[in-house]
Motif scaffolding. Structure first.
Motif, PDB file in Angstrom:
ATOM      1  N   GLU A   1      22.068 -23.390 -28.107  1.00 14.14           N
ATOM      2  CA  GLU A   1      21.321 -23.655 -26.884  1.00 14.14           C
ATOM      3  C   GLU A   1      21.892 -22.867 -25.716  1.00 14.14           C
ATOM      4  OE1 GLU A   1      18.526 -25.419 -26.338  1.00 14.14           O
ATOM      5  OE2 GLU A   1      18.431 -25.503 -28.533  1.00 14.14           O
ATOM      6  N   ILE A   2      23.205 -22.749 -25.679  1.00 13.94           N
ATOM      7  CA  ILE A   2      23.854 -21.973 -24.616  1.00 13.94           C
ATOM      8  C   ILE A   2      23.423 -20.511 -24.689  1.00 13.94           C
ATOM      9  CG2 ILE A   2      26.072 -21.044 -23.835  1.00 13.94           C
ATOM     10  CD1 ILE A   2      27.304 -23.756 -24.491  1.00 13.94           C
ATOM     11  N   LYS A   3      23.400 -19.960 -25.898  1.00 15.04           N
ATOM     12  CA  LYS A   3      23.012 -18.555 -26.052  1.00 15.04           C
ATOM     13  C   LYS A   3      21.554 -18.333 -25.666  1.00 15.04           C
ATOM     14  CE  LYS A   3      26.448 -17.019 -29.422  1.00 15.04           C
ATOM     15  NZ  LYS A   3      26.679 -16.347 -30.719  1.00 15.04           N
ATOM     16  N   LYS A   4      20.693 -19.286 -26.007  1.00 14.81           N
ATOM     17  CA  LYS A   4      19.288 -19.182 -25.603  1.00 14.81           C
ATOM     18  C   LYS A   4      19.169 -19.207 -24.074  1.00 14.81           C
ATOM     19  CE  LYS A   4      17.199 -21.344 -29.702  1.00 14.81           C
ATOM     20  NZ  LYS A   4      16.446 -22.525 -30.210  1.00 14.81           N
ATOM     21  N   SER A   5      19.924 -20.096 -23.460  1.00  8.57           N
ATOM     22  CA  SER A   5      19.888 -20.204 -22.002  1.00  8.57           C
ATOM     23  C   SER A   5      20.453 -18.949 -21.346  1.00  8.57           C
ATOM     24  CB  SER A   5      20.689 -21.429 -21.541  1.00  8.57           C
ATOM     25  OG  SER A   5      20.098 -22.625 -22.025  1.00  8.57           O
ATOM     26  N   LEU A   6      21.496 -18.385 -21.943  1.00  6.73           N
ATOM     27  CA  LEU A   6      22.080 -17.158 -21.407  1.00  6.73           C
ATOM     28  C   LEU A   6      21.102 -15.993 -21.486  1.00  6.73           C
ATOM     29  CD1 LEU A   6      25.764 -17.298 -22.736  1.00  6.73           C
ATOM     30  CD2 LEU A   6      24.955 -17.658 -20.398  1.00  6.73           C
ATOM     31  N   GLN A   7      20.302 -15.972 -22.544  1.00  2.77           N
ATOM     32  CA  GLN A   7      19.292 -14.921 -22.660  1.00  2.77           C
ATOM     33  C   GLN A   7      18.242 -15.055 -21.558  1.00  2.77           C
ATOM     34  OE1 GLN A   7      19.379 -12.314 -24.404  1.00  2.77           O
ATOM     35  NE2 GLN A   7      20.824 -12.718 -26.047  1.00  2.77           N
TER      36      GLN A   7
ATOM     37  N   VAL B   1      18.824 -16.403 -18.627  1.00  2.00           N
ATOM     38  CA  VAL B   1      19.524 -15.983 -17.409  1.00  2.00           C
ATOM     39  C   VAL B   1      19.548 -14.461 -17.313  1.00  2.00           C
ATOM     40  CG1 VAL B   1      21.778 -15.898 -16.262  1.00  2.00           C
ATOM     41  CG2 VAL B   1      20.936 -18.057 -17.186  1.00  2.00           C
ATOM     42  N   LYS B   2      19.806 -13.814 -18.432  1.00  2.00           N
ATOM     43  CA  LYS B   2      19.822 -12.343 -18.459  1.00  2.00           C
ATOM     44  C   LYS B   2      18.469 -11.775 -18.037  1.00  2.00           C
ATOM     45  CE  LYS B   2      19.874  -8.473 -21.681  1.00  2.00           C
ATOM     46  NZ  LYS B   2      19.967  -8.064 -23.113  1.00  2.00           N
ATOM     47  N   SER B   3      17.387 -12.327 -18.579  1.00  2.00           N
ATOM     48  CA  SER B   3      16.045 -11.855 -18.236  1.00  2.00           C
ATOM     49  C   SER B   3      15.765 -12.054 -16.745  1.00  2.00           C
ATOM     50  CB  SER B   3      14.991 -12.596 -19.072  1.00  2.00           C
ATOM     51  OG  SER B   3      15.164 -12.334 -20.450  1.00  2.00           O
ATOM     52  N   GLU B   4      16.199 -13.195 -16.232  1.00  2.00           N
ATOM     53  CA  GLU B   4      15.990 -13.479 -14.812  1.00  2.00           C
ATOM     54  C   GLU B   4      16.802 -12.534 -13.939  1.00  2.00           C
ATOM     55  OE1 GLU B   4      15.163 -17.578 -12.934  1.00  2.00           O
ATOM     56  OE2 GLU B   4      17.348 -17.351 -12.869  1.00  2.00           O
ATOM     57  N   LEU B   5      18.023 -12.247 -14.351  1.00  2.00           N
ATOM     58  CA  LEU B   5      18.864 -11.316 -13.601  1.00  2.00           C
ATOM     59  C   LEU B   5      18.260  -9.916 -13.585  1.00  2.00           C
ATOM     60  CD1 LEU B   5      22.473 -12.355 -14.711  1.00  2.00           C
ATOM     61  CD2 LEU B   5      21.428 -12.695 -12.473  1.00  2.00           C
ATOM     62  N   LEU B   6      17.666  -9.511 -14.689  1.00  2.00           N
ATOM     63  CA  LEU B   6      17.030  -8.192 -14.753  1.00  2.00           C
ATOM     64  C   LEU B   6      15.872  -8.095 -13.760  1.00  2.00           C
ATOM     65  CD1 LEU B   6      17.051  -7.535 -18.610  1.00  2.00           C
ATOM     66  CD2 LEU B   6      18.242  -6.185 -16.871  1.00  2.00           C
TER      67      LEU B   6
ATOM     68  N   ASP C   1      15.073 -19.909 -11.616  1.00  2.00           N
ATOM     69  CA  ASP C   1      14.703 -20.998 -12.527  1.00  2.00           C
ATOM     70  C   ASP C   1      15.681 -21.118 -13.699  1.00  2.00           C
ATOM     71  OD1 ASP C   1      12.527 -21.518 -10.933  1.00  2.00           O
ATOM     72  OD2 ASP C   1      11.147 -20.321 -12.139  1.00  2.00           O
ATOM     73  N   ALA C   2      16.081 -19.980 -14.266  1.00  2.00           N
ATOM     74  CA  ALA C   2      16.949 -19.999 -15.447  1.00  2.00           C
ATOM     75  C   ALA C   2      18.317 -20.592 -15.136  1.00  2.00           C
ATOM     76  CB  ALA C   2      17.096 -18.591 -16.026  1.00  2.00           C
ATOM     77  N   ILE C   3      18.905 -20.186 -14.013  1.00  2.00           N
ATOM     78  CA  ILE C   3      20.234 -20.704 -13.667  1.00  2.00           C
ATOM     79  C   ILE C   3      20.151 -22.185 -13.297  1.00  2.00           C
ATOM     80  CG2 ILE C   3      20.046 -19.988 -11.254  1.00  2.00           C
ATOM     81  CD1 ILE C   3      23.249 -20.161 -13.387  1.00  2.00           C
TER      82      ILE C   3
ATOM     83  N   TYR D   1      24.476 -14.662  -8.966  1.00  2.00           N
ATOM     84  CA  TYR D   1      23.418 -15.331  -8.197  1.00  2.00           C
ATOM     85  C   TYR D   1      23.801 -15.436  -6.719  1.00  2.00           C
ATOM     86  CZ  TYR D   1      20.411 -16.411 -12.128  1.00  2.00           C
ATOM     87  OH  TYR D   1      19.544 -16.299 -13.189  1.00  2.00           O
ATOM     88  N   GLY D   2      25.085 -15.492  -6.458  1.00  2.00           N
ATOM     89  CA  GLY D   2      25.534 -15.445  -5.064  1.00  2.00           C
ATOM     90  C   GLY D   2      25.228 -14.092  -4.442  1.00  2.00           C
ATOM     91  N   ALA D   3      25.387 -13.013  -5.234  1.00  2.00           N
ATOM     92  CA  ALA D   3      25.079 -11.666  -4.761  1.00  2.00           C
ATOM     93  C   ALA D   3      23.581 -11.521  -4.478  1.00  2.00           C
ATOM     94  CB  ALA D   3      25.528 -10.633  -5.792  1.00  2.00           C
ATOM     95  N   ILE D   4      22.763 -12.133  -5.330  1.00  2.00           N
ATOM     96  CA  ILE D   4      21.311 -12.095  -5.125  1.00  2.00           C
ATOM     97  C   ILE D   4      20.950 -12.760  -3.806  1.00  2.00           C
ATOM     98  CG2 ILE D   4      19.096 -12.967  -5.983  1.00  2.00           C
ATOM     99  CD1 ILE D   4      20.310 -12.682  -8.837  1.00  2.00           C
ATOM    100  N   LYS D   5      21.538 -13.913  -3.562  1.00  2.00           N
ATOM    101  CA  LYS D   5      21.271 -14.639  -2.313  1.00  2.00           C
ATOM    102  C   LYS D   5      21.750 -13.825  -1.108  1.00  2.00           C
ATOM    103  CE  LYS D   5      19.897 -18.077   0.159  1.00  2.00           C
ATOM    104  NZ  LYS D   5      18.445 -18.349   0.317  1.00  2.00           N
TER     105      LYS D   5
END
Length: 253
Positions: A58-64, A66-71, A127-129, A154-158
């Motif tokens: 589940e962690i790996k799915k969530s990390l994926q 997060v990766k998509s959202e970061l992209l 949403d992902a984070i 996510y702090g950098a994004i903000k």
């Protein structure tokens, strides 16, 4: 066995059979008891192992996610940095040529002048984070450096979002000062009246450029835009996101 034989010799023949039955029943009980205990231990151990394995999945799915959202956010920040760079380049170019308006190529005027008065909107998602936090999975990430890196990204994004808001507010302020000048208002009014009479208006930026170069508010606009902030801050945020994406990919291998 020797102990059992010695005990049998001490017991009356009539009681030997009863003794043997008792001894064997107790032996069976303890053997069965141990087997049950071991079974319970193995069951719980196996259950914990399965639960942990499922949690890591589940962690790996969530990390994926997060990766998509970061992209997606990375694309927005990169576009934001490119936009600020282009607007600042436009302002610098026009300011450097303010005393030679007639020498500015028409295609350069058409390219750079509108940039000073255009607005761009950028959208970010988290949403992902938020899902990772809400599910408490972020606390279960074994690589704590990765968890910290994600939070920093996510702090950098903000920070990038806030920086662009600051840039836009200052630009809006100096732009409004220019637009509020009576000569600019008069030009805008006459242009509006002309558009009411005909739709066939040739786009000529010459008069607007003249106002920009001769009015104090226009020169202030050209000088202010390049000095609000450095576009480099956006590309630093992109680098932070790239580091996080690389760390996520390594974790999910």
């Amino acid at each position: 066995m020797a102990t059992l034989n010695n005990n049998l010799m001490k017991i009356k023949p009539s009681n030997k059979l009863k003794y043997l039955a008792t001894e064997y029943k107790l032996g069976d009980f303890f053997r069965n008891f141990i087997a049950v205990v071991l079974g319970i231990i193995l069951t719980f151990a196996g259950s914990d192992w399965i639960t942990e394995r499922n949690t890591q999945k589940e962690i790996k799915k969530s990390l994926q996610l997060v990766k998509s959202e970061l992209l997606l956010n990375r694309e927005e920040i990169e576009a934001m940095g490119n936009r600020v760079t282009l607007e600042q380049r436009a302002a610098n170019y026009l300011f450097e040529n303010k005393d030679n308006a007639s020498g500015i190529p028409k295609d350069s005027i058409n390219k750079y002048f509108p940039l000073l008065f255009q607005w761009s909107k950028f959208t970010f998602t988290n949403d992902a984070i938020e899902m990772l936090k809400a599910s408490a999975l972020i606390q279960k990430i074994q690589n704590k450096e990765l968890a910290l890196q994600i939070i920093k990204a996510y702090g950098a994004i903000k920070a990038a979002e806030t920086s662009f808001e600051t840039y836009s507010n200052i630009k809006d302020h100096v732009q409004n000062d220019f637009n509020d000048n009576p000569k600019v208002k008069s030009y805008a009014y006459n242009l509006t009246r002309l558009r009411e009479k005909t739709e066939d208006i040739v786009k000529d930026l010459g008069q607007q450029l003249h106002l920009l170069f001769t009015l104090p508010e226009g020169l202030q606009l050209l000088q202010a835009i390049p000095n609000i902030q450095k576009a480099r801050i956006y590309f630093a945020c992109v680098e932070e996101i790239d580091k996080t994406i690389e760390a996520i990919e390594k974790e999910c291998e």
